[in-house]
Design a protein around this motif. Structure first.
Motif, PDB file in Angstrom:
ATOM      1  N   GLY A   1      53.838  67.629 -11.959  1.00  0.00           N
ATOM      2  CA  GLY A   1      54.848  66.623 -12.284  1.00  0.00           C
ATOM      3  C   GLY A   1      54.709  66.006 -13.658  1.00  0.00           C
ATOM      4  O   GLY A   1      55.477  65.096 -14.000  1.00  0.00           O
ATOM      5  N   GLU A   2      53.768  66.494 -14.475  1.00  0.00           N
ATOM      6  CA  GLU A   2      53.505  65.875 -15.773  1.00  0.00           C
ATOM      7  C   GLU A   2      54.350  66.451 -16.905  1.00  0.00           C
ATOM      8  O   GLU A   2      54.476  65.837 -17.970  1.00  0.00           O
ATOM      9  CB  GLU A   2      52.025  66.027 -16.130  1.00  0.00           C
ATOM     10  N   LYS A   3      54.903  67.639 -16.723  1.00  0.00           N
ATOM     11  CA  LYS A   3      55.700  68.296 -17.760  1.00  0.00           C
ATOM     12  C   LYS A   3      56.932  68.947 -17.126  1.00  0.00           C
ATOM     13  O   LYS A   3      56.953  69.254 -15.935  1.00  0.00           O
ATOM     14  CB  LYS A   3      54.892  69.378 -18.476  1.00  0.00           C
ATOM     15  N   ILE A   4      57.930  69.183 -17.966  1.00  0.00           N
ATOM     16  CA  ILE A   4      59.131  69.918 -17.568  1.00  0.00           C
ATOM     17  C   ILE A   4      59.327  71.045 -18.575  1.00  0.00           C
ATOM     18  O   ILE A   4      59.353  70.806 -19.785  1.00  0.00           O
ATOM     19  CB  ILE A   4      60.371  69.007 -17.548  1.00  0.00           C
ATOM     20  N   ALA A   5      59.414  72.268 -18.083  1.00  0.00           N
ATOM     21  CA  ALA A   5      59.693  73.414 -18.953  1.00  0.00           C
ATOM     22  C   ALA A   5      61.182  73.716 -18.916  1.00  0.00           C
ATOM     23  O   ALA A   5      61.845  73.522 -17.897  1.00  0.00           O
ATOM     24  CB  ALA A   5      58.898  74.634 -18.495  1.00  0.00           C
ATOM     25  N   PHE A   6      61.719  74.206 -20.028  1.00  0.00           N
ATOM     26  CA  PHE A   6      63.116  74.611 -20.107  1.00  0.00           C
ATOM     27  C   PHE A   6      63.237  75.568 -21.278  1.00  0.00           C
ATOM     28  O   PHE A   6      62.307  75.749 -22.058  1.00  0.00           O
ATOM     29  CB  PHE A   6      64.045  73.400 -20.285  1.00  0.00           C
ATOM     30  N   TYR A   7      64.382  76.217 -21.395  1.00  0.00           N
ATOM     31  CA  TYR A   7      64.569  77.027 -22.602  1.00  0.00           C
ATOM     32  C   TYR A   7      65.627  76.393 -23.486  1.00  0.00           C
ATOM     33  O   TYR A   7      66.576  75.776 -23.002  1.00  0.00           O
ATOM     34  CB  TYR A   7      64.841  78.496 -22.281  1.00  0.00           C
ATOM     35  N   SER A   8      65.390  76.514 -24.800  1.00  0.00           N
ATOM     36  CA  SER A   8      66.204  75.786 -25.773  1.00  0.00           C
ATOM     37  C   SER A   8      66.390  76.619 -27.030  1.00  0.00           C
ATOM     38  O   SER A   8      65.507  77.401 -27.406  1.00  0.00           O
ATOM     39  CB  SER A   8      65.518  74.463 -26.133  1.00  0.00           C
TER      40      SER A   8
ATOM     41  N   GLU B   1      63.981  79.797 -26.767  1.00  0.00           N
ATOM     42  CA  GLU B   1      62.549  79.906 -26.514  1.00  0.00           C
ATOM     43  C   GLU B   1      62.190  78.898 -25.423  1.00  0.00           C
ATOM     44  O   GLU B   1      62.963  77.982 -25.115  1.00  0.00           O
ATOM     45  CB  GLU B   1      61.738  79.596 -27.775  1.00  0.00           C
ATOM     46  N   VAL B   2      60.993  79.042 -24.841  1.00  0.00           N
ATOM     47  CA  VAL B   2      60.531  78.099 -23.832  1.00  0.00           C
ATOM     48  C   VAL B   2      59.898  76.881 -24.501  1.00  0.00           C
ATOM     49  O   VAL B   2      59.063  77.028 -25.404  1.00  0.00           O
ATOM     50  CB  VAL B   2      59.517  78.751 -22.878  1.00  0.00           C
ATOM     51  N   TRP B   3      60.304  75.708 -24.044  1.00  0.00           N
ATOM     52  CA  TRP B   3      59.773  74.438 -24.522  1.00  0.00           C
ATOM     53  C   TRP B   3      59.334  73.617 -23.312  1.00  0.00           C
ATOM     54  O   TRP B   3      59.761  73.873 -22.188  1.00  0.00           O
ATOM     55  CB  TRP B   3      60.831  73.656 -25.300  1.00  0.00           C
ATOM     56  N   THR B   4      58.493  72.609 -23.556  1.00  0.00           N
ATOM     57  CA  THR B   4      58.174  71.616 -22.536  1.00  0.00           C
ATOM     58  C   THR B   4      58.458  70.227 -23.081  1.00  0.00           C
ATOM     59  O   THR B   4      58.474  70.002 -24.297  1.00  0.00           O
ATOM     60  CB  THR B   4      56.703  71.687 -22.086  1.00  0.00           C
ATOM     61  N   VAL B   5      58.675  69.285 -22.152  1.00  0.00           N
ATOM     62  CA  VAL B   5      58.931  67.897 -22.505  1.00  0.00           C
ATOM     63  C   VAL B   5      58.331  67.025 -21.410  1.00  0.00           C
ATOM     64  O   VAL B   5      58.236  67.452 -20.244  1.00  0.00           O
ATOM     65  CB  VAL B   5      60.450  67.632 -22.662  1.00  0.00           C
ATOM     66  N   ASN B   6      57.904  65.833 -21.759  1.00  0.00           N
ATOM     67  CA  ASN B   6      57.411  64.878 -20.770  1.00  0.00           C
ATOM     68  C   ASN B   6      58.592  64.280 -20.003  1.00  0.00           C
ATOM     69  O   ASN B   6      59.703  64.228 -20.520  1.00  0.00           O
ATOM     70  CB  ASN B   6      56.618  63.762 -21.447  1.00  0.00           C
ATOM     71  N   PRO B   7      58.370  63.778 -18.797  1.00  0.00           N
ATOM     72  CA  PRO B   7      59.473  63.205 -18.018  1.00  0.00           C
ATOM     73  C   PRO B   7      60.129  61.981 -18.648  1.00  0.00           C
ATOM     74  O   PRO B   7      61.226  61.593 -18.236  1.00  0.00           O
ATOM     75  CB  PRO B   7      58.802  62.825 -16.680  1.00  0.00           C
ATOM     76  N   ASP B   8      59.489  61.389 -19.673  1.00  0.00           N
ATOM     77  CA  ASP B   8      60.122  60.271 -20.377  1.00  0.00           C
ATOM     78  C   ASP B   8      60.857  60.723 -21.632  1.00  0.00           C
ATOM     79  O   ASP B   8      61.361  59.901 -22.397  1.00  0.00           O
ATOM     80  CB  ASP B   8      59.097  59.198 -20.725  1.00  0.00           C
ATOM     81  N   GLY B   9      60.914  62.050 -21.877  1.00  0.00           N
ATOM     82  CA  GLY B   9      61.631  62.577 -23.032  1.00  0.00           C
ATOM     83  C   GLY B   9      60.774  62.758 -24.266  1.00  0.00           C
ATOM     84  O   GLY B   9      61.250  63.267 -25.286  1.00  0.00           O
ATOM     85  N   SER B  10      59.505  62.392 -24.208  1.00  0.00           N
ATOM     86  CA  SER B  10      58.616  62.540 -25.357  1.00  0.00           C
ATOM     87  C   SER B  10      57.868  63.865 -25.288  1.00  0.00           C
ATOM     88  O   SER B  10      57.932  64.584 -24.290  1.00  0.00           O
ATOM     89  CB  SER B  10      57.607  61.389 -25.398  1.00  0.00           C
ATOM     90  N   GLY B  11      57.137  64.181 -26.354  1.00  0.00           N
ATOM     91  CA  GLY B  11      56.212  65.301 -26.336  1.00  0.00           C
ATOM     92  C   GLY B  11      56.844  66.680 -26.320  1.00  0.00           C
ATOM     93  O   GLY B  11      56.303  67.600 -25.700  1.00  0.00           O
ATOM     94  N   LEU B  12      57.956  66.878 -27.001  1.00  0.00           N
ATOM     95  CA  LEU B  12      58.557  68.209 -27.079  1.00  0.00           C
ATOM     96  C   LEU B  12      57.575  69.205 -27.685  1.00  0.00           C
ATOM     97  O   LEU B  12      56.969  68.939 -28.726  1.00  0.00           O
ATOM     98  CB  LEU B  12      59.831  68.167 -27.930  1.00  0.00           C
ATOM     99  N   GLN B  13      57.409  70.354 -27.029  1.00  0.00           N
ATOM    100  CA  GLN B  13      56.471  71.361 -27.515  1.00  0.00           C
ATOM    101  C   GLN B  13      57.015  72.757 -27.240  1.00  0.00           C
ATOM    102  O   GLN B  13      57.472  73.053 -26.134  1.00  0.00           O
ATOM    103  CB  GLN B  13      55.119  71.195 -26.832  1.00  0.00           C
ATOM    104  N   GLN B  14      56.952  73.620 -28.249  1.00  0.00           N
ATOM    105  CA  GLN B  14      57.385  75.004 -28.094  1.00  0.00           C
ATOM    106  C   GLN B  14      56.233  75.848 -27.572  1.00  0.00           C
ATOM    107  O   GLN B  14      55.117  75.789 -28.084  1.00  0.00           O
ATOM    108  CB  GLN B  14      57.875  75.561 -29.438  1.00  0.00           C
ATOM    109  N   LEU B  15      56.499  76.678 -26.525  1.00  0.00           N
ATOM    110  CA  LEU B  15      55.456  77.502 -25.926  1.00  0.00           C
ATOM    111  C   LEU B  15      55.574  78.976 -26.282  1.00  0.00           C
ATOM    112  O   LEU B  15      54.557  79.666 -26.373  1.00  0.00           O
ATOM    113  CB  LEU B  15      55.477  77.373 -24.391  1.00  0.00           C
TER     114      LEU B  15
END
Length: 285
Positions: free
Chosen positions: A81-88, A95-109
Motif C-alpha cells: 500500500g506504499e506505492k502505486i504503479a502505472f504507465y505514463s 513507461e512504468v512509473w510509481t507514485v506515493n498515495p499522496d501524489g509525491s515521489g514520482l519515479q520512473q522504473l
C-alpha cells in the motif's frame, strides 16, 4: 462510466448484492484497483486528459494524484500500500512509473527501448513487476510480457520475455499474478486480436492456453479460479477443469474490461459503460 462495487457470494458462484456507485458525476472512472487494506480505490480517467486519482471505497475524499497533459493509465497498488504503479507517457513514450498515495515521489522504473510499456502488475511480495511491451518493430511480433525485479537497477535486469504460446505470433499480455506468486494470467494477443485466456509460470517458463475467448483475467485467492471479462459480462473460470460460468451482467449496459477483486474475493470493483445521446432538430429551408 462510473466506478461500482458488487459482492460475491460464498464459493464465489454468483453476485448476491446490488452494485453501488463509488464515483459520481460526469467524470469517466476506469481501471479501478483496491488498496490492500480495502479502504481506498485508485483509478484512471479518460477524456481530454488522462490522470490517476484515489477515492475511499465509500465515495469520500477524492484526490487526484496526477494532473498533467500526459497519458497516465492502469494504476496498481503495491501489496504493502506504499506505492502505486502505472504507465505514463511523461518521459516521451509509455513507461512504468510509481507514485506515493499522496501524489509525491514520482519515479520512473522502466527505460524500454524496444517499444511502449503497458500494464504494470505487482507480484504478491512487491519485489517484481510484470509489464507488457508493444514493440516498435512489427517484425518482432505484437509484443511480449517481461518481469522487472524492482530491487535491481534497470541495467541489471535480464530483459528476457515470457515464453510465447506455441505459435510465435501468440503472446501473453500479463494481467494478474496468482496470490502464491507462482503464475501469471493474462490474455492472448495476435497483433491487435485478442484470443483467449492463458497462464504462464515465470519460474518453470511453461505456459498454457485455457480458453479461446475472454480478456483481463484476475486470480481468486485459491490460486485456481480466475474471474474474466467477455462481451460485457464477468465469468468465473476453473483453471484445472476449464469449466466456466457467468457471475455478473449489467445488461443492458456493458461491464468494461478492467475490473479487480478485493483480497478476500468478496468485492468486485468495475466500471459500467453507459451510452447517452441527444436528439437534435434541424429546420429545412
Amino acid at each position: 462510466e462510473t466506478g461500482l462495487s458488487g459482492s460475491l457470494g460464498d464459493g464465489c458462484r454468483l453476485v448476491i448484492s446490488q452494485p453501488t456507485a463509488i464515483t459520481q458525476g460526469a467524470r469517466e472512472a476506469v481501471q479501478p484497483h483496491p488498496s490492500p487494506d480495502g479502504q481506498w480505490l485508485v483509478f484512471g480517467s479518460r477524456g481530454k486528459q488522462e490522470d490517476i486519482s484515489i477515492i475511499r471505497t465509500d465515495g469520500a475524499e477524492l484526490r487526484q494524484l496526477t494532473d498533467d497533459i500526459y497519458l497516465d493509465r492502469s494504476p496498481r497498488w503495491r501489496p504493502d500500500g506504499e506505492k502505486i504503479a502505472f504507465y505514463s507517457s511523461r518521459s516521451g513514450k509509455p513507461e512504468v512509473w510509481t507514485v506515493n498515495p499522496d501524489g509525491s515521489g514520482l519515479q520512473q522504473l522502466t527505460y524500454e527501448d524496444r517499444g511502449s510499456v503497458w500494464f504494470p502488475v505487482w507480484s504478491p511480495d512487491g519485489t517484481r513487476l510484470a509489464y507488457y511491451v508493444r514493440y516498435n518493430d512489427p517484425r518482432g511480433g505484437p509484443g511480449d510480457s517481461f518481469i522487472l525485479d524492482v530491487r535491481k537497477p534497470w541495467k541489471e535486469q535480464p530483459h528476457e520475455p515470457l515464453p510465447r504460446l506455441g505459435d510465435p505470433a501468440l503472446t501473453l499480455l500479463a494481467w494478474s499474478w496468482s496470490p502464491d506468486g507462482q503464475k501469471l494470467a493474462g490474455h492472448v494477443r495476435r497483433i491487435e486480436i485478442i484470443s483467449g485466456i492463458a497462464v504462464c509460470s515465470p519460474d518453470s517458463r511453461k505456459c498454457e492456453r485455457l480458453l479461446d475467448y475472454g480478456i483481463y483475467p484476475v486470480w481468486l485467492s485459491d490460486n485456481r479460479r480466475l474471474l474474466f471479462s467477455s462481451e460485457g459480462r464477468l465469468s468465473l473460470l476453473d483453471s484445472q477443469t476449464k469449466k466456466v460460468h457467468e457471475v455478473l451482467s449489467a445488461a443492458p449496459h456493458a461491464i468494461l474490461s478492467w475490473f479487480q477483486l478485493s483480497r478476500d474475493d468478496r468485492m468486485i470493483y468495475f466500471s459500467i459503460g453507459v451510452t447517452e445521446a441527444d436528439v437534435w432538430l434541424a429546420t429545412l429551408q
